[in-house]
Design an enzyme around this catalytic site. Structure first.
Site, PDB file in Angstrom:
ATOM      1  N   ARG A 154       0.865  -1.013  -0.088  1.00  8.59           N
ATOM      2  CA  ARG A 154      -0.100   0.095   0.031  1.00  8.59           C
ATOM      3  C   ARG A 154       1.050   1.298   0.154  1.00  8.59           C
ATOM      4  O   ARG A 154       2.032   1.275   0.680  1.00  8.59           O
ATOM      5  CB  ARG A 154      -0.847   0.138   1.272  1.00  8.59           C
ATOM      6  CG  ARG A 154      -1.785  -1.122   1.475  1.00  8.59           C
ATOM      7  CD  ARG A 154      -2.704  -1.056   2.771  1.00  8.59           C
ATOM      8  NE  ARG A 154      -3.563  -1.968   2.735  1.00  8.59           N
ATOM      9  CZ  ARG A 154      -3.727  -3.204   3.637  1.00  8.59           C
ATOM     10  NH1 ARG A 154      -2.410  -3.460   4.081  1.00  8.59           N
ATOM     11  NH2 ARG A 154      -4.546  -3.937   3.584  1.00  8.59           N
ATOM     12  N   LYS A 185      -2.671  -2.164   7.893  1.00  6.38           N
ATOM     13  CA  LYS A 185      -3.826  -1.407   8.187  1.00  6.38           C
ATOM     14  C   LYS A 185      -4.200  -2.212   9.455  1.00  6.38           C
ATOM     15  O   LYS A 185      -3.694  -3.301   9.808  1.00  6.38           O
ATOM     16  CB  LYS A 185      -5.082  -1.701   7.506  1.00  6.38           C
ATOM     17  CG  LYS A 185      -5.214  -0.923   6.122  1.00  6.38           C
ATOM     18  CD  LYS A 185      -6.394  -1.129   5.355  1.00  6.38           C
ATOM     19  CE  LYS A 185      -6.668  -0.182   4.385  1.00  6.38           C
ATOM     20  NZ  LYS A 185      -7.701  -0.371   3.565  1.00  6.38           N
ATOM     21  N   HIS A 253      -1.970   2.100  -6.301  1.00  4.70           N
ATOM     22  CA  HIS A 253      -3.059   0.815  -5.739  1.00  4.70           C
ATOM     23  C   HIS A 253      -3.074   0.205  -6.982  1.00  4.70           C
ATOM     24  O   HIS A 253      -3.514  -1.080  -6.834  1.00  4.70           O
ATOM     25  CB  HIS A 253      -4.290   1.526  -5.285  1.00  4.70           C
ATOM     26  CG  HIS A 253      -4.730   0.683  -4.126  1.00  4.70           C
ATOM     27  ND1 HIS A 253      -3.999   0.729  -2.766  1.00  4.70           N
ATOM     28  CD2 HIS A 253      -5.969  -0.187  -3.869  1.00  4.70           C
ATOM     29  CE1 HIS A 253      -4.886  -0.297  -1.980  1.00  4.70           C
ATOM     30  NE2 HIS A 253      -5.762  -0.689  -2.636  1.00  4.70           N
ATOM     31  N   ARG A 256      -0.528  -2.327  -6.922  1.00  2.00           N
ATOM     32  CA  ARG A 256      -0.856  -3.288  -5.947  1.00  2.00           C
ATOM     33  C   ARG A 256      -1.844  -4.384  -6.347  1.00  2.00           C
ATOM     34  O   ARG A 256      -1.704  -5.388  -6.168  1.00  2.00           O
ATOM     35  CB  ARG A 256      -1.466  -2.542  -4.534  1.00  2.00           C
ATOM     36  CG  ARG A 256      -1.938  -3.599  -3.448  1.00  2.00           C
ATOM     37  CD  ARG A 256      -2.185  -2.761  -2.203  1.00  2.00           C
ATOM     38  NE  ARG A 256      -3.102  -3.325  -1.185  1.00  2.00           N
ATOM     39  CZ  ARG A 256      -2.745  -4.335  -0.359  1.00  2.00           C
ATOM     40  NH1 ARG A 256      -1.371  -4.644  -0.153  1.00  2.00           N
ATOM     41  NH2 ARG A 256      -3.699  -4.702   0.436  1.00  2.00           N
ATOM     42  N   HIS A 279      -4.597  -8.653   4.065  1.00  2.00           N
ATOM     43  CA  HIS A 279      -5.999  -8.552   3.800  1.00  2.00           C
ATOM     44  C   HIS A 279      -6.426  -9.404   5.491  1.00  2.00           C
ATOM     45  O   HIS A 279      -6.142 -10.707   5.465  1.00  2.00           O
ATOM     46  CB  HIS A 279      -6.838  -9.289   2.795  1.00  2.00           C
ATOM     47  CG  HIS A 279      -6.717  -8.230   1.637  1.00  2.00           C
ATOM     48  ND1 HIS A 279      -6.933  -8.712   0.308  1.00  2.00           N
ATOM     49  CD2 HIS A 279      -6.617  -7.184   1.414  1.00  2.00           C
ATOM     50  CE1 HIS A 279      -6.828  -7.785  -0.660  1.00  2.00           C
ATOM     51  NE2 HIS A 279      -6.624  -6.648   0.279  1.00  2.00           N
ATOM     52  N   TYR A 288     -10.174 -10.768  -6.547  1.00  2.00           N
ATOM     53  CA  TYR A 288      -9.156 -10.834  -7.502  1.00  2.00           C
ATOM     54  C   TYR A 288      -9.725 -12.063  -8.284  1.00  2.00           C
ATOM     55  O   TYR A 288      -9.095 -12.423  -9.440  1.00  2.00           O
ATOM     56  CB  TYR A 288      -7.695 -11.100  -7.025  1.00  2.00           C
ATOM     57  CG  TYR A 288      -7.300  -9.719  -6.061  1.00  2.00           C
ATOM     58  CD1 TYR A 288      -6.981  -8.812  -7.159  1.00  2.00           C
ATOM     59  CD2 TYR A 288      -7.313  -9.531  -5.168  1.00  2.00           C
ATOM     60  CE1 TYR A 288      -6.656  -7.617  -6.518  1.00  2.00           C
ATOM     61  CE2 TYR A 288      -6.929  -8.200  -4.456  1.00  2.00           C
ATOM     62  CZ  TYR A 288      -6.576  -7.140  -5.597  1.00  2.00           C
ATOM     63  OH  TYR A 288      -6.380  -5.723  -5.011  1.00  2.00           O
TER      64      TYR A 288
END
Length: 314
Positions: A154, A185, A253, A256, A279, A288
């Site tokens: 990220r 995150k 992004h 990514r 994630h 994806y």
């Protein structure tokens, strides 16, 4: 209740006056409300009822019609908002006993697929060198592209990297182990392998970086020695993608997404991609698989002799 078309038109006009004078809606909003209520008049007329007698089934059929005609969920939601406000006002005026738009919602917007470069474009961008650029800046920007695409970082994780590990460091590359440690995150740490090309780019940048190095420990810095901002990296990446000849402006992004979809296409291992991306939920990563399906569909359409063929007549 008898249907009086002129009454309906007058009701709409009275509401628009109320919206303009009492609610002080902007001209743009009034234009949207007027169009929405004109559609409502036509819908009611098609069902042979007046606006006061419109039921929720009529509203639902109106929504279905707009959806079938290709109107976006957001556009349908705007129309419903105009209808809902109209019937709230009618209720206050004692003209209707219930609001037929209550409980009617626009169709859910489909979750947009992330934009990803195809493999050739991503590799071309990563391999691009700008001979006219300052060598130090060129080494830095090339390394940024390699880490974004090669590790799927990220933008916040990238700018947070320091040159080396420390108690204050949010993340750092470990050239000996060939991994980059990042703080993702939710304060979640993860380690991502660094490929051979990205390792080489890192080595080149770390040597060149000494020409700019200030007091900050940041891995990616500007000529004054300050840590790069996400905004600056986005701007440099757009410039670099344009100079490399890509038709699509590239943002961090997107690299990514390209990393994730290309790893999935090659490996088929969704759980591994989840770990690499950091994630928390596999559901976030599953988007994806849709990207991968689109890739397969394109390959099929381009390669299979009977794909997309019209049936022979006669």
């Amino acid at each position: 209740m008898a249907h009086h078309p002129i009454d309906d038109a007058n009701l709409v006009q009275a509401y628009l006056t109320h919206a303009r004078v009492e609610k002080r809606l902007a001209d743009r909003s009034l234009t949207l409300y007027r169009a929405a209520l004109q559609r409502l008049l036509e819908l009611a007329a098609a069902h042979g009822v007046g606006l006061r007698d419109v039921g929720s089934h009529v509203i639902r059929q109106g929504v279905a019609g707009m959806h079938a005609a290709g109107r976006s969920p957001k556009g349908i939601a705007l129309v419903l908002s105009g209808w809902r406000g109209f019937y709230v006002w009618l209720g206050r005026e004692g003209q209707v006993g219930s609001n037929p738009v209550s409980g009617v919602r626009a169709p859910k917007a489909g979750r947009p697929l992330p934009k990803a470069l195809d493999v050739d474009d991503a590799v071309a961008l990563a391999a691009y060198t700008d001979a006219d650029e300052d060598p130090v800046r060129e080494a830095r920007d090339a390394c940024i592209v390699e880490l974004l695409y090669g590790c799927g970082l990220r933008i916040g994780e990238l700018v947070g990297l320091d040159v080396a590990a420390s108690a204050a460091a949010r993340g750092w590359p470990d050239l000996d182990d060939g991994v980059v440690h990042v703080l993702g995150k939710g304060g979640k740490r993860r380690s991502v392998p660094i490929g051979a090309q990205a390792l080489a780019a890192l080595g080149t940048w770390l040597q060149a970086r000494a020409a700019w190095a200030g007091a900050v420990p940041a891995l990616f810095i500007n000529p004054q020695g300050g840590r790069l901002t996400p905004q600056h990296i986005r701007w440099r990446l757009r410039q670099r993608s344009a100079r490399s000849g890509l038709a699509t402006p590239v943002h961090p992004h997107m690299l990514r997404h390209s990393f994730a979809s290309h790893v999935l296409q090659s490996s088929g291992d969704l759980r591994a991609v989840q770990e690499l991306l950091g994630h928390a939920s596999i559901g976030t990563t599953q988007v994806y698989t849709r990207l991968d399906y689109q890739h397969l569909a394109r390959v099929y359409d381009a390669a299979h002799p009977r794909a997309g063929r019209k049936p022979d007549r006669g």
